[in-house]
Design a protein around this motif. Structure first.
Motif, PDB file in Angstrom:
ATOM      1  N   GLY A   1       0.851  -1.188   0.000  1.00  0.00           N
ATOM      2  CA  GLY A   1       0.000   0.000   0.000  1.00  0.00           C
ATOM      3  C   GLY A   1       0.881   1.230   0.000  1.00  0.00           C
ATOM      4  N   ARG A   2       0.673   2.106   0.956  1.00  0.00           N
ATOM      5  CA  ARG A   2       1.504   3.307   1.055  1.00  0.00           C
ATOM      6  C   ARG A   2       2.638   3.147   2.045  1.00  0.00           C
ATOM      7  NH1 ARG A   2      -2.970   8.121   0.820  1.00  0.00           N
ATOM      8  NH2 ARG A   2      -3.757   7.563  -1.226  1.00  0.00           N
ATOM      9  N   ARG A   3       2.788   1.960   2.572  1.00  0.00           N
ATOM     10  CA  ARG A   3       3.836   1.731   3.567  1.00  0.00           C
ATOM     11  C   ARG A   3       5.090   1.147   2.919  1.00  0.00           C
ATOM     12  NH1 ARG A   3      -0.837  -0.191   6.738  1.00  0.00           N
ATOM     13  NH2 ARG A   3      -1.011   1.146   8.565  1.00  0.00           N
ATOM     14  N   ARG A   4       6.217   1.700   3.317  1.00  0.00           N
ATOM     15  CA  ARG A   4       7.503   1.151   2.919  1.00  0.00           C
ATOM     16  C   ARG A   4       7.666  -0.198   3.633  1.00  0.00           C
ATOM     17  NH1 ARG A   4      13.137   3.632   5.008  1.00  0.00           N
ATOM     18  NH2 ARG A   4      14.491   2.166   3.955  1.00  0.00           N
ATOM     19  N   VAL A   5       8.244  -1.173   2.959  1.00  0.00           N
ATOM     20  CA  VAL A   5       8.488  -2.469   3.584  1.00  0.00           C
ATOM     21  C   VAL A   5       9.994  -2.689   3.697  1.00  0.00           C
ATOM     22  CG1 VAL A   5       8.205  -4.982   3.410  1.00  0.00           C
ATOM     23  CG2 VAL A   5       6.332  -3.451   2.736  1.00  0.00           C
ATOM     24  N   VAL A   6      10.435  -3.002   4.893  1.00  0.00           N
ATOM     25  CA  VAL A   6      11.838  -3.286   5.160  1.00  0.00           C
ATOM     26  C   VAL A   6      11.928  -4.689   5.759  1.00  0.00           C
ATOM     27  CG1 VAL A   6      13.870  -2.626   6.523  1.00  0.00           C
ATOM     28  CG2 VAL A   6      12.366  -0.856   5.555  1.00  0.00           C
ATOM     29  N   VAL A   7      12.837  -5.490   5.226  1.00  0.00           N
ATOM     30  CA  VAL A   7      13.073  -6.822   5.771  1.00  0.00           C
ATOM     31  C   VAL A   7      14.353  -6.749   6.604  1.00  0.00           C
ATOM     32  CG1 VAL A   7      13.507  -9.252   5.260  1.00  0.00           C
ATOM     33  CG2 VAL A   7      11.999  -7.899   3.764  1.00  0.00           C
ATOM     34  N   GLU A   8      14.236  -7.071   7.879  1.00  0.00           N
ATOM     35  CA  GLU A   8      15.415  -7.186   8.730  1.00  0.00           C
ATOM     36  C   GLU A   8      15.705  -8.675   8.869  1.00  0.00           C
ATOM     37  OE1 GLU A   8      15.103  -3.050  11.261  1.00  0.00           O
ATOM     38  OE2 GLU A   8      14.991  -4.945  12.348  1.00  0.00           O
TER      39      GLU A   8
END
Ligand SMILES: [Zn+2]
Length: 125
Positions: free
Chosen positions: A66-73
């Protein structure tokens, strides 16, 4: 959100990655995950190693939700190469379909950006 749903959402990208939790904020979703494979192949000589030297967390940008940034840690491990003649004493494992060497974004996002660049160079977008 159940663990099964988390696994379904992310494991299709890499069979050797387990999703532990998600952190959802107004502007960002962070996926906390770890590699689970028992061994990794040295990128220099190909020797398979099970000897873990250390581990650390890699931060990878992923496709937006959606409008959210996705970060994989992603917690990855550094292995010791078992081949005495190999110039590489240690190496970091890669998660197939998710990481690539020195990459700061997921393989999926990298592929999408490359396709957009090709389309832009042809005047499609
Ligand atoms: Zn090696």
């Amino acid at each position: 959100m159940t663990d099964d749903l988390l696994q379904d959402l992310w494991l299709h990208r890499s069979a050797d990655v387990a999703v532990n939790t998600l952190t959802i904020r107004a502007d960002r979703v962070t996926v906390h995950a770890a590699t689970t494979g028992g061994e990794a192949g040295c990128p220099s000589c190909g020797t398979v190693s099970t000897r873990v030297h250390s581990s650390y967390v890699r931060r990878l940008d992923d496709s937006a939700a959606g409008r959210r940034r996705v970060v994989v840690e992603l917690r990855v491990r550094r292995f010791r190469c078992r081949e005495q003649a190999c110039p590489r004493a240690t190496f970091v494992e890669q998660a197939a379909g998710l990481t690539f060497r020195h990459g700061r974004r997921s393989q999926g996002l990298q592929t999408a950006l490359q396709q957009l660049a090709r389309m832009a160079s042809r005047g499609v977008v």
